[in-house]
Design an enzyme around this catalytic site. Sequence first.
Site, short mmCIF file in Angstrom:
data_model
loop_
_atom_site.label_atom_id
_atom_site.label_comp_id
_atom_site.label_asym_id
_atom_site.label_seq_id
_atom_site.Cartn_x
_atom_site.Cartn_y
_atom_site.Cartn_z
N GLN A 159 2.17 -5.82 -3.37
CA GLN A 159 2.43 -5.93 -1.93
C GLN A 159 3.72 -5.18 -1.56
O GLN A 159 4.04 -4.19 -2.18
CB GLN A 159 2.48 -7.40 -1.49
CG GLN A 159 1.14 -8.11 -1.51
CD GLN A 159 0.77 -8.66 -2.88
OE1 GLN A 159 1.59 -9.23 -3.58
NE2 GLN A 159 -0.46 -8.49 -3.26
N GLY A 192 -4.03 -3.92 -4.83
CA GLY A 192 -4.91 -2.83 -5.21
C GLY A 192 -4.07 -1.61 -5.53
O GLY A 192 -3.66 -0.88 -4.64
N HIS A 193 -3.74 -1.45 -6.81
CA HIS A 193 -2.88 -0.33 -7.22
C HIS A 193 -3.75 0.85 -7.63
O HIS A 193 -4.48 0.77 -8.62
CB HIS A 193 -1.95 -0.76 -8.35
CG HIS A 193 -0.89 -1.72 -7.89
ND1 HIS A 193 0.13 -2.17 -8.70
CD2 HIS A 193 -0.69 -2.31 -6.69
CE1 HIS A 193 0.90 -3.00 -8.01
NE2 HIS A 193 0.41 -3.09 -6.80
N THR A 198 2.80 -12.51 2.40
CA THR A 198 2.09 -12.99 1.22
C THR A 198 2.77 -14.26 0.73
O THR A 198 3.70 -14.76 1.37
CB THR A 198 2.05 -11.88 0.14
OG1 THR A 198 1.10 -12.23 -0.85
CG2 THR A 198 3.42 -11.66 -0.49
N ALA A 238 3.55 12.36 1.75
CA ALA A 238 4.13 13.31 2.71
C ALA A 238 3.06 14.25 3.25
O ALA A 238 3.14 14.71 4.40
CB ALA A 238 5.25 14.10 2.04
N ASP A 262 0.82 -1.22 0.00
CA ASP A 262 0.00 0.00 0.00
C ASP A 262 0.85 1.27 0.00
O ASP A 262 0.42 2.31 0.49
CB ASP A 262 -0.95 0.03 1.21
CG ASP A 262 -1.77 -1.25 1.34
OD1 ASP A 262 -2.38 -1.64 0.33
OD2 ASP A 262 -1.78 -1.84 2.43
N GLY A 321 1.85 3.02 -2.60
CA GLY A 321 1.53 3.96 -3.67
C GLY A 321 2.24 3.62 -4.98
O GLY A 321 2.53 4.52 -5.78
N LYS A 322 2.50 2.33 -5.18
CA LYS A 322 3.25 1.89 -6.38
C LYS A 322 2.50 2.22 -7.67
O LYS A 322 3.11 2.58 -8.67
CB LYS A 322 3.53 0.39 -6.29
CG LYS A 322 4.42 0.01 -5.10
CD LYS A 322 4.62 -1.49 -5.00
CE LYS A 322 3.38 -2.23 -4.55
NZ LYS A 322 2.93 -1.88 -3.20
N THR A 348 -6.82 -11.99 2.33
CA THR A 348 -7.89 -11.30 1.61
C THR A 348 -8.93 -12.28 1.08
O THR A 348 -9.93 -11.86 0.48
CB THR A 348 -7.32 -10.50 0.44
OG1 THR A 348 -6.56 -11.37 -0.41
CG2 THR A 348 -6.44 -9.36 0.93
#
Length: 423
Positions: free
Chosen positions: A223, A40-41, A238, A331, A13, A15-16, A129
Amino acid sequence: MKMDVLLGLQWGDEGKGKVVDVLAPQYDVVARFQGGPNAGHTLEFDGIKHVLHQIPSGIFRSNLVNIIGNGVVLDPVVLRKEIQGLGKFNIDFNQNLFISKKATIIIPTHKLLDAAYEKSKGDKKIGSTLKGIGPTYQDKIGRVALRVGDILAADFKVKYDTLVEKHKTILSFYDFPLDELAELEKVFFESIEFFKTLNLIDSEYQVNEFLSKGQKVLAEGAQGSLLDIDFGSYPFVTSSSTMTAGACTGLGVAPARIGEVYGIFKAYCTRVGSGPFPTELFDQDGEDMRKEGNEFGSTTGRPRRCGWIDLPALKYSIMINGVTQLFMMKADVLNIFESIKVCTHYQLPDGSLVDRLSYEINEQEAKPVYKTIKGWNQSLAHVANYDDFPSELRNYVSLLEEELGVPIKMVSVGPDRKQTILR
């Protein structure tokens, strides 16, 4: 040409998806190398939020080739829904989406097994999940799984039935009901027919040919490094290799052909599911951080656990991945704090101080040791370049660079692709 790799350095999570979208114009190809529909991207542009689960994050760029590699476990039902959901954006999936024939398929009973295993753990559940990912990787390692190429075989249904019978035997042991299986299978086989209309390829050849022709390839991980099956906080991890080495095995690219390794991290830490989290906050600061960052799973909607940044964990991830550039995300979430804490060490139960994420950290409580710095405590909405940052934020970036030994080349100050400051 060498393949660059982009991956998360924390518990996922980070922010990829946004970073891939921002970097995409520099590349010809974006390739997913591991994970499944639990990813979930999230991308946001033109005022619209998009969440991708299995499709690479370069799909909104019409001139890019997007590849789902052999290391991914694919759910045909989710993929079909995802493609249909993107229909309004006029994406030509026959032109720019390609799927490895060696990618493993998630079948309906994998989801039932996932639920049965998680239920059996009781209070010690991992926080799955329930997408069937773990059981699918189990079958892959057990050499009984179905792969994308199998759907083209005349005896696919025979192979499918053989695997389902194995699963039913296990499910009977757990006394798990099969009431919904018939409906799940109906949708599954409808999706398989749709699946056959897509570009199914030997992707390892394609990726290496792109590189040999001088085209730029970006490998996209799912992930985070601290969820890696070998190097994460096992067993709360995972089921795949989430690190740079996983890009090699998940796409069929030799280690010598790896170029830049982009490490993505939040300006703080979050985690979904169970497992150790030394800097987790249980006070108002943690609640404020969750609210300000909208920290709820993009796939599950589950509230994320929140805490201050953890430097020993980041150093560990940088080391095992060979990170060459750092990108700091969200940030702006720290705008609300007058002071910010940075975990520099852990104190173990025997009183000793360590700055390593050793095996024992998973087994015993580690108390974070913090350095407190002054926050910027103001909006970053006006920021257009690095020189516009408040001095306190620049100090925060400098402190992290000094501690981590790797340059921070990008700072994200909001969800939109435009709110990304390159240095």
